[in-house]
Structures are given as structure tokens and as C-alpha cells.
Design a protein around this motif. Structure first.
Motif, PDB file in Angstrom:
ATOM      1  N   ARG A  67      21.303  40.654 -44.254  1.00 21.35           N
ATOM      2  CA  ARG A  67      20.477  41.809 -43.929  1.00 21.35           C
ATOM      3  C   ARG A  67      19.528  41.432 -42.807  1.00 21.35           C
ATOM      4  NH1 ARG A  67      20.106  46.429 -46.706  1.00 21.35           N
ATOM      5  NH2 ARG A  67      21.308  46.638 -48.632  1.00 21.35           N
ATOM      6  N   ALA A  68      19.401  42.320 -41.805  1.00 24.71           N
ATOM      7  CA  ALA A  68      18.529  42.075 -40.669  1.00 24.71           C
ATOM      8  C   ALA A  68      17.735  43.345 -40.395  1.00 24.71           C
ATOM      9  CB  ALA A  68      19.345  41.681 -39.433  1.00 24.71           C
ATOM     10  N   PRO A  69      16.530  43.217 -39.806  1.00 25.39           N
ATOM     11  CA  PRO A  69      15.710  44.407 -39.526  1.00 25.39           C
ATOM     12  C   PRO A  69      16.369  45.291 -38.486  1.00 25.39           C
ATOM     13  CG  PRO A  69      14.744  42.454 -38.526  1.00 25.39           C
ATOM     14  CD  PRO A  69      15.841  41.966 -39.404  1.00 25.39           C
ATOM     15  N   LEU A  70      16.234  46.615 -38.676  1.00 28.64           N
ATOM     16  CA  LEU A  70      16.774  47.569 -37.723  1.00 28.64           C
ATOM     17  C   LEU A  70      15.910  47.630 -36.474  1.00 28.64           C
ATOM     18  CD1 LEU A  70      17.749  50.548 -40.046  1.00 28.64           C
ATOM     19  CD2 LEU A  70      19.303  48.996 -38.872  1.00 28.64           C
ATOM     20  N   LEU A  71      16.491  48.199 -35.407  1.00 28.41           N
ATOM     21  CA  LEU A  71      15.765  48.317 -34.145  1.00 28.41           C
ATOM     22  C   LEU A  71      14.633  49.336 -34.297  1.00 28.41           C
ATOM     23  CD1 LEU A  71      18.778  48.452 -31.692  1.00 28.41           C
ATOM     24  CD2 LEU A  71      17.441  46.466 -32.348  1.00 28.41           C
ATOM     25  N   GLY A  72      13.400  48.891 -34.112  1.00 32.95           N
ATOM     26  CA  GLY A  72      12.247  49.784 -34.110  1.00 32.95           C
ATOM     27  C   GLY A  72      11.993  50.465 -35.429  1.00 32.95           C
ATOM     28  N   LEU A 126      25.895  39.218 -34.878  1.00 34.53           N
ATOM     29  CA  LEU A 126      25.717  40.096 -36.029  1.00 34.53           C
ATOM     30  C   LEU A 126      26.582  41.335 -35.791  1.00 34.53           C
ATOM     31  CD1 LEU A 126      21.851  39.844 -36.533  1.00 34.53           C
ATOM     32  CD2 LEU A 126      23.623  38.677 -37.826  1.00 34.53           C
ATOM     33  N   SER A 127      27.707  41.435 -36.516  1.00 34.91           N
ATOM     34  CA  SER A 127      28.663  42.541 -36.343  1.00 34.91           C
ATOM     35  C   SER A 127      28.364  43.641 -37.349  1.00 34.91           C
ATOM     36  CB  SER A 127      30.103  42.050 -36.524  1.00 34.91           C
ATOM     37  OG  SER A 127      30.377  41.000 -35.625  1.00 34.91           O
ATOM     38  N   ASP A 128      28.457  44.885 -36.891  1.00 35.35           N
ATOM     39  CA  ASP A 128      28.192  46.042 -37.748  1.00 35.35           C
ATOM     40  C   ASP A 128      29.444  46.376 -38.557  1.00 35.35           C
ATOM     41  OD1 ASP A 128      27.303  48.274 -38.960  1.00 35.35           O
ATOM     42  OD2 ASP A 128      27.085  49.493 -37.157  1.00 35.35           O
ATOM     43  N   THR A 173      16.008  47.568 -43.166  1.00 38.61           N
ATOM     44  CA  THR A 173      16.996  46.558 -42.806  1.00 38.61           C
ATOM     45  C   THR A 173      18.384  47.156 -42.874  1.00 38.61           C
ATOM     46  OG1 THR A 173      17.163  45.782 -45.088  1.00 38.61           O
ATOM     47  CG2 THR A 173      15.541  44.674 -43.666  1.00 38.61           C
ATOM     48  N   SER A 174      19.308  46.481 -42.239  1.00 42.25           N
ATOM     49  CA  SER A 174      20.700  46.904 -42.254  1.00 42.25           C
ATOM     50  C   SER A 174      21.572  45.678 -42.482  1.00 42.25           C
ATOM     51  CB  SER A 174      21.074  47.585 -40.937  1.00 42.25           C
ATOM     52  OG  SER A 174      22.410  48.025 -40.981  1.00 42.25           O
TER      53      SER A 174
END
Length: 616
Positions: free
Chosen positions: A270-275, A299-301, A279-280
């Protein structure tokens, strides 16, 4: 004649309904199969999709890493080249000479511009700048603020990533110690700005759903990234056992929370979303950058993988539902077979009784069939009689006019014959010949009228053959001539002499006579009285039309126009069977009689089969 009632069919015994717990168990089993199919389909497709995504992302990771290493490898030779330059070597032999420093600076600027380096420095062992390629630039002003100790730290760190003090972009600095007689005489520092390469990563990430790229140095600091908000943060990997509420990182920390390790080198994090403060989930992969130090992470979606997994879950649920339906089909089939076996004995017992009833029913149906045949024969005979009666009724309506048409020529014949005798007595031979010619013409006209009436009144067996529509129209107008002249009706005929259709001449003339006679009656009180007969080929059929200029009829009358015994004429002037008989005749010809209202009057039209060869 009504048929005798059918005998009742024996019914098999009805099985009692299943118990409620059995239906509930089947429903629960159905739901379980659907849920199991959905879960299996989702998990299988998710794992396969993530593995495939990891393979594709790993190939791209290798491509990105190779691109970065190739970009930096273009400048790896530059410090050695600068150290071997004559102007730089002369400066190192006499570092206090300003002229040599200026000449060396121009050399460094020339080499830096040709190579594409952002900055080239030559530093002494104490950290003082001996020569630089950007003298007088903003970079030079920013570097002037550095202390001697910071330059010493820079030389001691070797090749490394650094932050550009002007715009915050990422630089990579190559540091090469210059040895003379076993001692370090100077350090050549070549700075390469990586913002163009990083800009392509950012642009690719904005335009497509591409991977997020990170380059982490040996201090676990993010020095390059396709996500600007992640840059220059300290990378921190959180174990899944740490609760999320107690693992909130400080703003300078980029926290990647591990969820699942799919395979060596592929982890779901899990990583923080842009702005955003949420997290995503991403698929994390990394590769060591041996040549430059540090690591590259992608980091692939996996959202597309999960979308396909949800579709696969629906497919799995459908497969589970299908399996459940097949199971229900098998169970209910067994139940039906059991019921059929139970009903077999009852049906066998009723078989003999059914055979007796079938024999009785067959005899009744045979008798009924004979009676129906007799009634059909009587009906056909009655229709023929009704048709002949209709023809005679039409002749009866025209009897007054026909008598007038014949009476006038008879009167003229008496006068002409007496005049002929006197002319012969006086010897006027030519005048007598002309009288005889007039007598011959009048007798010919009377013969045509009588012949047409005899043909029309004759009762023939109908059979279809080629009929000239123009000749049929002339015969009808000949029989209606007196009524047309008496009612002052104008006649228009638009029928080619060569146009033929398949039908019976007498019956076709009866249809035209009925339609034309109705048209004359309808125009009895109209100021404008025009009867128009036309026929033409339209789409492989011959269309025959009879138009009048009468007042027309209402919508209610139009709907009932072809009903038996319905007529718009006053009482005593019609039975309402003319259009019914005409409809039957046209239907026997293979066509359809239709009625349409015009702006002025009515149109009756019917279609006939054409004659392929007019000479037939």
C-alpha cells in the motif's frame, strides 16, 4: 354442426410436495455452489493476473534501469578525460596561477557543453575550487555558498545522487581523485542533471496508467520518481503486523505497507495516493542498480487485474449456478421418473378403455365429416345460385335501359323498311341501299347487346384463362351505356389493349359491372359525375381500379363495407351482397378487393395475376 364432447384423459397421480427442509437444503446448496464458484474464479484469475502483471512490469523495470544506467554510462569516462587534459594538468602543476585557472575553466566549459554535463569542477584536496565550467552562472553562485567541509564531504562520498540547489531536480555527480606521485592532487567532479529523463517518467505516468518509478539511493532516500510528491522522502517499509493506526509516518517518510508477497521480488503493498490522504494498493518490484548504487522500484497498478478478476468471479458464479442447476435437474429428473413409473400402471389400466373410446370417437368423427362434406356441397351450390341470382338481379336493374336501347332501333327499323319499299317503287336504288345499310348497322348493334346479355347471364363453370382487360371494360360499359347516358356520367378508360390478366371473363365482367354500377348509383346526386376505369402493371401484379367522383362514405361505413347484407343504398334498392360476391370472386382469382377514400369520391381496386406471354 357441433362436435361431440371429447372423452376425459386419465391423469397420473400427483406426487405430494417436497418437505420445506428439503427445499431449504437445495437452496443453500445452490447458494454455496454460486459463492464457491465466484471465490475460486476470483482467486485463480487474481493470482494469474498478478503473476502476469509482475512479469510484464519486470520487463519494463529492466528497460527503465537499463535506460538510466545507459544515460549515466555516457558520462562515466568524462572525469578521466578531464584529468588527462593538458590545461587541467598545467593548472594542477601551478594551482595559484589565475591565467591557468581561467584557461582550464574554458576547457571545462567546452568539454561540459559537448558532453551535455550540467557542471564540471576541479577541486583541490582541501575543498577549494580550482576551476569550473560555469563561472558566473547561478550554479556558481549557489556553489559559492558551500563551505569547505561540504566540498570535502562531496569528494569523500564518491559517485552519488544529489539534489540540485537551484530547482530541486536530481543530479548525479561523478567524483574522480587525481593522483600524482601517490598523493591526491585534486578531484574532478562532473555533475549530470537527470531532470529530462525524470520528466519523461512523469509525463508517461500522467498520460497512461503506467508504473510508478522510484530510484532509491544507498541511504534509502528517494532521489528520482515519476510521482513528484514522493521525491526526496525517506523510504520506510512497514511490516503487515504493525497496526495502521500506530504506523502513520511523518511527512518526510514514504511508507510502503507490505500486504502479500506473491513471489520473490514481487510484493503487494500500500502506498499513499497522489495529493490525497488515502492509500492505494500496488505491485512492488525492485532491481539493484549496481553501476550507480541504490535501487530502482516500480509500483504497478493492479486495478485492471482485479477488474478482470471480478469478471472471472461472475463467470465462476455463473458456472457454480450452472452446476447447481444441473444438480437440480438430476434430482428433479429422478423425481419425475419416479412419478412416471408410478403413473405407468394407471395409464396401462386406462389403455383399454381409451381404445374403446377412440373407436367410438372415430365413428362419430366419420359421421360428422360426412355431414360437413354434405353441408359444404350445399353451401357451394348456394353460392353458385346466389352468384347467378346476383347476375340476374343486375340484368333486372338494367332491363328498363336495355328495353329502351332495343326499342329505339326497332322503331327506326320499321320506318327505314317502309321508306325502303317506297324508294324501290320509285326507282331510287342508291337511297334504298343506304336505308338497308342503316338497317344492317342497327341489327348488328342489337345483336351485340343481346349476345353480351346472353353471355353474362349464362351459368358457366369458372376456369381461369388470359382475359383482355380492355375488352372486359368495353363489354361492361356497353351494358351500362343507357344508365351512363341517362345519368350524364362521363367515362374515362385508361387500359392498354395489350394488357391481359388471368381470370374468368364472365366473372371478371361481373365484378367490374358491380363496381361500376355502384359508382353510378353513388354519383346520382353529385354535380360532377366521372367514372374512371384503369389498369396497369405494378410489382408483378395487374392492378385494376374503378374510381368515381361521388360523395364517398364515412369511416364507420368503410369498416363494414364488405359485410354481407350491408348497403348504403336506400331500402329496396340493394341487398348488400354485390361487394361480398365480388370479394369472393377476386379472392378466387388470387387477389384482394380493397376500398379507399379519395379527395373526391371512392376507389375500389383489386389485383390479378398477369399473363407472362400476351400471345398465350
Amino acid at each position: 354442426m357441433s362436435l361431440p364432447p371429447a372423452f376425459p384423459t386419465p391423469r397420473p397421480p400427483v406426487a405430494p410436495p417436497p418437505r420445506w427442509w428439503r427445499s431449504g437444503l437445495l437452496a443453500a446448496l445452490m447458494v454455496g455452489l454460486v459463492a464457491l464458484g465466484g471465490i475460486v474464479g476470483f482467486r485463480w484469475n487474481e493470482r494469474a493476473g498478478l503473476i502476469n502483471l509482475a512479469a510484464v512490469a519486470n520487463e519494463r523495470l529492466e528497460l527503465y534501469a537499463a535506460t538510466l544506467e545507459a544515460e549515466l554510462a555516457r558520462f562515466a569516462y568524462l572525469p578521466s578525460l578531464i584529468a588527462a587534459d593538458n590545461d587541467v594538468r598545467a593548472l594542477l602543476d601551478n594551482p595559484d596561477n589565475p591565467a591557468l585557472a581561467e584557461r582550464a575553466g574554458r576547457t571545462l566549459a567546452r568539454i561540459g557543453v559537448r558532453a551535455g554535463a550540467a557542471q564540471v569542477l576541479v577541486l583541490d584536496p582541501e575543498g577549494s575550487v580550482l576551476a569550473r565550467s560555469d563561472l558566473g552562472s547561478l550554479m556558481a553562485g549557489a556553489d559559492a555558498q558551500r563551505s569547505t567541509s561540504s566540498w570535502v564531504q562531496l569528494m569523500a562520498s564518491g559517485d552519488h545522487f544529489s539534489r540540485n540547489p537551484l530547482d530541486g531536480s536530481t543530479d548525479y555527480q561523478f567524483v574522480l581523485p587525481v593522483q600524482r606521485q601517490g598523493k591526491t592532487r585534486a578531484n574532478v567532479v562532473v555533475t549530470v542533471n537527470l531532470s529530462p529523463l525524470e520528466a519523461t517518467w512523469i509525463d508517461l505516468g500522467l498520460r497512461t496508467q503506467s508504473e510508478r518509478l522510484l530510484v532509491v539511493d544507498e541511504r534509502e532516500s528517494v532521489v528520482m520518481s515519476s510521482v513528484p510528491s514522493w521525491k526526496y522522502r525517506h523510504l520506510q517499509n512497514l511490516e503487515p503486523a504493525v497496526p495502521r493506526s500506530t504506523s502513520t509516518p511523518p511527512p518526510t517518510v514514504l511508507a510502503l505497507q507490505t500486504e502479500t508477497v506473491l513471489a520473490p521480488g514481487a510484493t503487494l503493498v500500500r502506498a499513499p495516493l497522489l495529493g490525497a490522504g488515502t492509500t492505494s494498493r500496488y505491485l512492488l518490484q525492485e532491481r539493484t542498480l549496481t553501476a550507480v548504487g541504490g535501487r530502482m522500484l516500480t509500483l504497478s497498478d493492479p486495478s485492471e487485474v482485479w477488474r478482470q478478476s471480478r469478471m472471472a468471479a461472475l463467470g465462476g458464479a455463473a458456472a457454480g449456478a450452472l452446476a447447481g442447476l444441473l444438480l437440480l435437474y438430476v434430482l428433479y429428473r429422478r423425481r419425475v421418473l419416479r412419478q412416471l413409473l408410478q403413473a405407468r400402471n394407471a395409464l396401462q389400466q386406462a389403455h383399454d378403455q381409451l381404445e374403446r373410446q377412440v373407436d367410438l370417437r372415430t365413428a362419430q368423427l366419420r359421421s360428422t365429416n360426412d355431414e360437413l362434406k354434405r353441408q359444404i356441397a350445399q353451401r357451394m351450390l348456394a353460392e353458385d345460385e346466389l352468384l347467378q341470382a346476383s347476375k340476374l338481379a343486375v340484368l333486372g336493374q338494367m332491363s328498363t335501359g336495355i328495353s329502351h336501347e332495343i326499342n329505339q332501333p326497332l322503331t327506326a327499323l320499321r320506318a327505314l323498311s317502309r321508306n325502303g319499299i317506297r324508294l324501290l317503287d320509285t326507282g331510287r336504288i342508291q337511297d334504298a341501299i343506304r336505308n338497308l345499310q342503316s338497317i344492317d348497322e342497327m341489327t348488328e348493334r342489337m345483336g351485340r347487346i343481346v349476345t353480351q346479355l346472353k353471355n353474362f347471364a349464362r351459368k358457366d363453370s369458372p376456369h381461369n384463362r388470359p382475359v383482355s382487360l380492355a375488352e372486359a371494360a368495353r363489354n361492361v360499359l356497353l351494358m351500362l351505356e343507357h344508365r351512363l347516358r341517362e345519368n350524364q356520367v362521363g367515362v374515362m378508360v385508361d387500359i392498354a389493349d395489350t394488357l391481359q390478366a388471368l381470370g374468368d371473363p364472365t366473372r371478371l365482367e361481373q365484378v367490374l359491372l358491380n363496381l361500376a354500377g355502384n359508382a353510378v348509383d353513388a354519383m346520382a346526386h353529385s354535380e360532377r359525375r366521372v367514372l374512371r376505369l384503369s389498369a396497369q402493371m405494378t410489382q408483378h401484379r395487374v392492378m385494376v381500379r374503378v374510381d368515381d367522383s361521388g360523395p364517398g362514405i364515412t369511416d364507420e361505413q368503410l369498416q363494414r363495407l364488405f359485410e354481407p347484407f350491408f348497403t348504403t343504398k336506400p331500402a329496396g334498392q340493394g341487398l348488400g351482397l354485390g361487394l361480398v360476391i365480388s370479394t369472393k370472386i377476386v379472392r378466387e382469382f388470387g387477389g384482394t378487393l380493397r376500398a379507399h377514400r379519395l379527395e373526391e369520391g371512392m376507389r375500389f381496386e383489386f389485383d390479378l395475376a398477369p399473363v407472362e406471354d400476351p400471345d398465350v
